[in-house]
Motif scaffolding. Structure first.
Motif, mmCIF file in Angstrom:
data_model
loop_
_atom_site.group_PDB
_atom_site.id
_atom_site.type_symbol
_atom_site.label_atom_id
_atom_site.label_comp_id
_atom_site.label_asym_id
_atom_site.label_seq_id
_atom_site.Cartn_x
_atom_site.Cartn_y
_atom_site.Cartn_z
ATOM 1 N N LEU A 1 31.397 47.942 42.612
ATOM 2 C CA LEU A 1 30.661 47.007 41.752
ATOM 3 C C LEU A 1 31.589 46.367 40.725
ATOM 4 N N VAL A 2 32.471 47.174 40.140
ATOM 5 C CA VAL A 2 33.403 46.635 39.143
ATOM 6 C C VAL A 2 34.258 45.538 39.772
ATOM 7 N N LYS A 3 34.737 45.790 41.009
ATOM 8 C CA LYS A 3 35.527 44.766 41.702
ATOM 9 C C LYS A 3 34.697 43.522 41.967
ATOM 10 N N LEU A 4 33.434 43.729 42.359
ATOM 11 C CA LEU A 4 32.538 42.594 42.622
ATOM 12 C C LEU A 4 32.336 41.753 41.363
ATOM 13 N N TYR A 5 32.070 42.427 40.238
ATOM 14 C CA TYR A 5 31.877 41.705 38.980
ATOM 15 C C TYR A 5 33.126 40.908 38.646
ATOM 16 N N GLU A 6 34.271 41.553 38.803
ATOM 17 C CA GLU A 6 35.525 40.905 38.422
ATOM 18 C C GLU A 6 35.825 39.722 39.351
ATOM 19 N N ASP A 7 35.701 39.935 40.659
ATOM 20 C CA ASP A 7 35.997 38.866 41.625
ATOM 21 C C ASP A 7 35.056 37.679 41.472
#
Ligand SMILES: [Zn+2]
Length: 421
Positions: free
Chosen positions: A382-388
């Protein structure tokens, strides 16, 4: 005061309320995000850089600003079509061309749909080639944009026009209960589209390939058999053709159901993270979220069609919205298109209910993922999704409660970490 005048006043009051609420919520969001732009929230501090956080803030604010302009233009167009006589003008021209028969009923709806789509088009273009471009998300060429547009128009004509014709025919021929028969047709049509979408419609726009990474296959297979899902249902889509945004979603019904990963997401996540995201999507299936959503849609559309069945016979419904109904011909097309145009004004205040319902399902799917895969891996994904996606980690709570289909990042991750214990 005649009934039509009351209806005009209610319509204008609700339109102003909707516009006011949209402005108020957008300005709250802009202010909140800007105020928190210079510090990454503590729980993300070791995973999200300050640069990425600032980019998300700037992107969120730019989207809100564009949304405000769109809302204003949308309201102006609605007033122009209704109270300022736009629909009357189109109807007069059409009546001169084709009379007031069945062709008129179809064409008046089609004409108004085309006008609203034409007004929307510059916004779509700007969003893709200016806003998304500026933040490095756009991968589309103008050529692909136009090809997509042409395909959408063909789909609308091939699928939408026959449905419209059947509904208008029922309005004319099926008597007082036409709205019930129209509902049956519409419900059947919706189910058909749900079944056909993954295999026939979505492939018109994207390529879908089975998820076939060797290191992944084993994990995915185990997860699928643990949760009792058909192994032919997991696909990777070439989302990178249009955008570098990453995502995963579930679609379809019955044997046609699928979980789809964007290729952009698969490239960014590790095998355990993909497994966790897949577990979340499977949770939506297992917990029957699609069925529940369908039932709500079917029930509310039945109520709305019954309402239209009644409104179509009320002279004040047309007059109150600035439209002159024909006295010596049928007004089915006018009734239908007016109803479609003004309905959002009357239902806008219900948006938080739908959001609440959706967020509840997201929490449930997260809990399912935490049981069947790793909560810590889902958090990392999720953190990667938010960042991307440059999604804000610090939304305004009121804006989020009103609109967001997914829970705010901090709350969602707190719950997952709680589940991970
Ligand atoms: Zn979900």
């Amino acid at each position: 005061m005649p009934m039509a005048t009351y209806f005009t006043l209610i319509f204008v009051a609700l339109l102003l309320l909707m516009l006011g609420l949209k402005y108020w919520l957008a300005l709250r969001q802009i202010r909140h995000v800007a105020a928190h732009a210079d510090a990454v929230p503590a729980q993300f501090a070791d995973r999200v850089s300050l640069d990425a956080h600032r980019k998300a803030a700037s992107y969120t604010i730019a989207k809100q600003r564009l949304g405000l302009i769109e809302a204003t233009v949308g309201a102006a167009l609605l007033i122009a079509l209704t109270l300022l006589g736009g629909i009357d003008l189109i109807a007069d021209r059409l009546a001169q061309l084709v009379g007031r028969g069945f062709a008129f009923q179809i064409l008046i709806v089609a004409a108004v749909v085309v006008v609203t789509a034409l007004v929307d088009l510059p916004f779509e273009w700007y969003r893709q080639f200016s806003l998304e471009q500026r933040y490095g998300f756009n991968r589309m060429t103008p050529r692909l944009f136009l090809i997509d547009l042409a395909k959408s128009v063909v789909l609308a004509v091939v699928l939408g026009l026959p449905l419209l014709a059947v509904v208008l025919w029922l309005m004319e021929k099926a008597g007082a209960w036409w709205w019930f028969y129209a509902w049956l047709v519409w419900a059947g049509f919706s189910l058909l589209i749900l079944v056909l979408y993954p295999t026939l419609i979505a492939p018109l726009f994207n390529k879908f390939e089975p998820l076939k990474d060797a290191t992944l296959a084993e994990r995915v297979q185990q997860l699928l058999s643990r949760t009792g899902f058909s192994s032919r249902g997991v696909f990777v889509m070439d989302g990178s053709r249009r955008s570098s945004h990453g995502n995963a979603y579930f679609t379809g019904l019955g044997r046609a159901k699928r979980v789809v990963f964007f290729d952009t997401l698969v490239q960014r996540l590790s095998a355990p993270q993909i497994e966790a995201v897949l577990a979340h999507e499977l949770g939506h299936f297992k917990l029957r979220h699609i069925t529940k959503r369908l039932l709500v849609t079917f029930a509310s559309s039945l109520a709305l069609l019954a309402l239209l069945g009644w409104l179509a016979n009320q002279a004040w419904f047309y007059a109150g919205l600035g439209v002159t109904p024909a006295l010596d011909a049928r007004n089915d097309g006018l009734a239908l298109v007016l109803f479609m145009l003004v309905l959002p004004v009357f239902t806008f205040v219900l948006a938080p209910l739908a959001s609440l319902f959706s967020r509840k399902h997201e929490f449930e799917a997260d809990a399912f993922a935490a049981r069947h895969a790793s909560a810590a891996d889902l958090v990392a994904a999720l953190v990667k999704l938010y960042e991307d996606n440059a999604a804000t980690l610090t939304p305004d709570p009121v804006h989020s409660a009103f609109y967001d289909s997914h829970p705010p990042a901090t709350i969602r991750i707190e719950r997952l970490l709680g589940a991970a214990g």
